[in-house]
Design a protein around this motif. Structure first.
Motif, PDB file in Angstrom:
ATOM      1  N   ARG A  23       0.839  -1.204   0.000  1.00 38.63           N
ATOM      2  CA  ARG A  23       0.000   0.000   0.000  1.00 38.63           C
ATOM      3  C   ARG A  23       0.874   1.254   0.000  1.00 38.63           C
ATOM      4  O   ARG A  23       0.620   2.218  -0.738  1.00 38.63           O
ATOM      5  CB  ARG A  23      -0.935  -0.024   1.218  1.00 38.63           C
ATOM      6  CG  ARG A  23      -1.932   1.141   1.235  1.00 38.63           C
ATOM      7  CD  ARG A  23      -2.858   1.062   2.449  1.00 38.63           C
ATOM      8  NE  ARG A  23      -3.693  -0.139   2.391  1.00 38.63           N
ATOM      9  CZ  ARG A  23      -3.557  -1.171   3.211  1.00 38.63           C
ATOM     10  NH1 ARG A  23      -2.622  -1.154   4.156  1.00 38.63           N
ATOM     11  NH2 ARG A  23      -4.353  -2.213   3.111  1.00 38.63           N
ATOM     12  N   LEU A  26       2.475   1.750  -3.401  1.00 37.57           N
ATOM     13  CA  LEU A  26       1.525   2.267  -4.383  1.00 37.57           C
ATOM     14  C   LEU A  26       1.316   3.765  -4.220  1.00 37.57           C
ATOM     15  O   LEU A  26       1.284   4.520  -5.204  1.00 37.57           O
ATOM     16  CB  LEU A  26       0.189   1.538  -4.257  1.00 37.57           C
ATOM     17  CG  LEU A  26       0.115   0.116  -4.820  1.00 37.57           C
ATOM     18  CD1 LEU A  26      -1.271  -0.474  -4.593  1.00 37.57           C
ATOM     19  CD2 LEU A  26       0.457   0.096  -6.303  1.00 37.57           C
ATOM     20  N   ARG A  30       2.404   6.419  -7.053  1.00 36.99           N
ATOM     21  CA  ARG A  30       1.450   7.313  -7.713  1.00 36.99           C
ATOM     22  C   ARG A  30       1.860   8.775  -7.570  1.00 36.99           C
ATOM     23  O   ARG A  30       1.685   9.572  -8.507  1.00 36.99           O
ATOM     24  CB  ARG A  30       0.060   7.079  -7.120  1.00 36.99           C
ATOM     25  CG  ARG A  30      -0.544   5.744  -7.536  1.00 36.99           C
ATOM     26  CD  ARG A  30      -1.771   5.383  -6.740  1.00 36.99           C
ATOM     27  NE  ARG A  30      -2.289   4.071  -7.136  1.00 36.99           N
ATOM     28  CZ  ARG A  30      -3.262   3.438  -6.490  1.00 36.99           C
ATOM     29  NH1 ARG A  30      -3.818   3.987  -5.406  1.00 36.99           N
ATOM     30  NH2 ARG A  30      -3.673   2.253  -6.913  1.00 36.99           N
ATOM     31  N   PHE A  45       6.000   0.454  -8.206  1.00 35.92           N
ATOM     32  CA  PHE A  45       4.886  -0.380  -8.646  1.00 35.92           C
ATOM     33  C   PHE A  45       5.331  -1.823  -8.883  1.00 35.92           C
ATOM     34  O   PHE A  45       4.589  -2.775  -8.603  1.00 35.92           O
ATOM     35  CB  PHE A  45       4.269   0.183  -9.926  1.00 35.92           C
ATOM     36  CG  PHE A  45       3.570   1.501  -9.732  1.00 35.92           C
ATOM     37  CD1 PHE A  45       2.972   1.818  -8.520  1.00 35.92           C
ATOM     38  CD2 PHE A  45       3.505   2.442 -10.757  1.00 35.92           C
ATOM     39  CE1 PHE A  45       2.315   3.033  -8.340  1.00 35.92           C
ATOM     40  CE2 PHE A  45       2.855   3.646 -10.580  1.00 35.92           C
ATOM     41  CZ  PHE A  45       2.264   3.940  -9.365  1.00 35.92           C
ATOM     42  N   ALA A  48       5.534  -3.428  -5.476  1.00 38.07           N
ATOM     43  CA  ALA A  48       4.200  -3.669  -4.921  1.00 38.07           C
ATOM     44  C   ALA A  48       3.514  -4.831  -5.642  1.00 38.07           C
ATOM     45  O   ALA A  48       2.851  -5.669  -5.005  1.00 38.07           O
ATOM     46  CB  ALA A  48       3.363  -2.405  -5.037  1.00 38.07           C
ATOM     47  N   HIS A  49       3.686  -4.910  -6.962  1.00 40.00           N
ATOM     48  CA  HIS A  49       3.045  -5.988  -7.720  1.00 40.00           C
ATOM     49  C   HIS A  49       3.689  -7.334  -7.401  1.00 40.00           C
ATOM     50  O   HIS A  49       3.000  -8.374  -7.395  1.00 40.00           O
ATOM     51  CB  HIS A  49       3.138  -5.694  -9.213  1.00 40.00           C
ATOM     52  CG  HIS A  49       2.280  -6.581 -10.061  1.00 40.00           C
ATOM     53  ND1 HIS A  49       0.934  -6.736  -9.846  1.00 40.00           N
ATOM     54  CD2 HIS A  49       2.590  -7.387 -11.126  1.00 40.00           C
ATOM     55  CE1 HIS A  49       0.434  -7.583 -10.736  1.00 40.00           C
ATOM     56  NE2 HIS A  49       1.424  -7.991 -11.525  1.00 40.00           N
ATOM     57  N   THR A  57      -2.405  -3.504  -8.472  1.00 32.60           N
ATOM     58  CA  THR A  57      -0.953  -3.270  -8.581  1.00 32.60           C
ATOM     59  C   THR A  57      -0.485  -3.457 -10.025  1.00 32.60           C
ATOM     60  O   THR A  57       0.400  -2.746 -10.504  1.00 32.60           O
ATOM     61  CB  THR A  57      -0.187  -4.214  -7.648  1.00 32.60           C
ATOM     62  OG1 THR A  57      -0.525  -5.583  -7.971  1.00 32.60           O
ATOM     63  CG2 THR A  57      -0.507  -3.942  -6.189  1.00 32.60           C
ATOM     64  N   ASP A  60      -1.336  -0.268 -12.102  1.00 33.23           N
ATOM     65  CA  ASP A  60      -0.391   0.829 -11.851  1.00 33.23           C
ATOM     66  C   ASP A  60       0.940   0.564 -12.542  1.00 33.23           C
ATOM     67  O   ASP A  60       1.558   1.484 -13.100  1.00 33.23           O
ATOM     68  CB  ASP A  60      -0.179   1.001 -10.345  1.00 33.23           C
ATOM     69  CG  ASP A  60      -1.300   1.792  -9.685  1.00 33.23           C
ATOM     70  OD1 ASP A  60      -1.796   2.739 -10.318  1.00 33.23           O
ATOM     71  OD2 ASP A  60      -1.678   1.473  -8.546  1.00 33.23           O
TER      72      ASP A  60
END
Length: 324
Positions: A23, A26, A30, A45, A48-49, A57, A60
């Motif tokens: 979180r 992300l 962003r 990203f 996070a993915h 994810t 993004d």
């Protein structure tokens, strides 16, 4: 509940620490993307993915790849998001991410350009083609190859043929494939190494005969003669100026010049002029002979001809002797 990472691979549901980390990544990604730092956003990203591997994810990540011009990679990521299994009681955010990924995939299909590479002149089984260092399967030669917009390096080689290298630039949303035709040129037989044969010696220019001793002697003497000629020319000019100043109309003041001094001044005038001219001619001849000896000396294997200086009381110069 498990999160699918790929065919046949599954990991346990992310922990609370994983969720919080993803979180945070992300949110930071962003913010970076909005600020224009697409490269930094891509790193956030991607991390996070890797942790969550969920549609949000992935979406993004695809958007950051688009911002960096990585349209092919973004299309792959968007397709991955579209095909992720739908979990029971899935959140609305995941459904929205899938829909957005499908829309993005359609847009990218229209933007990604393609390259059609045709290779002629060599047997297909010998051809090795690479685009940006990646090999192109022989079966795919001549077919449109999807690539990102921008410059791309093409290298085509084949045994017995000269390697061809070139660069092509593809434009965003270029609908028709860019045609690149490569015609390989055979290597000349003299350039093809024979298996087991020793390497050929590098080609050397024909050796010339050593510079003869007289060339250096003539050149040195010529330079000395030219230098002396200049010195006597200066002395002649000084004598001439003195005569014009002290003896206008060849009439010297008898109070300053007796007969002996007048004769000495005139003799200086005459011999400085004569020596300047004589030494200048001889010096030029010596330098010319030296230059000719350097430039026109025969090949080392041809010793029957030579450049010989001619210096005597009545002649100065050089002569070429030999068998013609």
């Amino acid at each position: 509940m498990t999160v699918t990472l790929g065919p046949g691979a599954a990991l346990a549901e992310p922990s609370a620490a994983d969720r919080q980390t993803a979180r945070t990544l992300l949110i930071e990604g962003r913010n970076k993307l909005e600020a224009g730092d697409a490269q930094g956003a891509l790193a956030d990203f991607r991390a996070a993915h890797a942790i969550m591997h969920v549609p949000t994810t992935g979406l993004d990540l695809a958007r950051a790849q688009v911002a960096l011009g990585q349209l092919v990679e973004a299309r792959t990521t968007a397709y991955e998001v579209m095909t992720m299994p739908v979990a029971r009681r899935e959140s609305e955010a995941f459904a929205e991410a899938r829909a957005a990924a499908a829309e993005l995939s359609t847009v990218l299909d229209a933007r990604i350009p393609s390259l059609r590479l045709r290779v002629l002149g060599a047997p297909e089984e010998r051809i090795v083609a690479r685009v940006d260092g990646e090999p192109v399967p022989r079966e795919a030669l001549g077919q449109p190859r999807k690539l990102n917009p921008g410059p791309h390096e093409i290298v085509v080689e084949a045994g017995g043929f000269v390697t061809d290298r070139r660069e092509v630039t593809l434009k965003d949303a270029e609908t028709a494939p860019v045609e690149v035709e490569v015609v390989l040129v055979p290597v000349r037989s003299s350039e093809v190494p024979v298996k087991g044969a020793p390497p050929a010696a590098p080609a050397r220019s024909e050796e010339r005969a050593p510079v003869p001793t007289w060339t250096w002697v003539a050149g040195g003497a010529g330079l000395v003669g030219l230098a002396a000629s200049v010195g006597f020319a200066v002395d002649h000019a000084a004598a001439r100026a003195k005569i014009e100043r002290d003896c206008p109309s060849s009439m010297c003041d008898p109070r300053e010049y007796d007969v002996e001094r007048m004769q000495a001044l005139r003799a200086r005038w005459n011999w400085s002029l004569g020596l300047s001219v004589t030494l200048g001619v001889a010096g030029a001849a010596g330098v010319g002979a030296a230059v000719g000896g350097l430039v026109l000396r025969p090949q080392a294997k041809d010793e029957r001809s030579a450049l010989v200086p001619l210096v005597g009381p009545a002649v100065q110069g050089v002569a070429w002797t030999g068998v013609f």
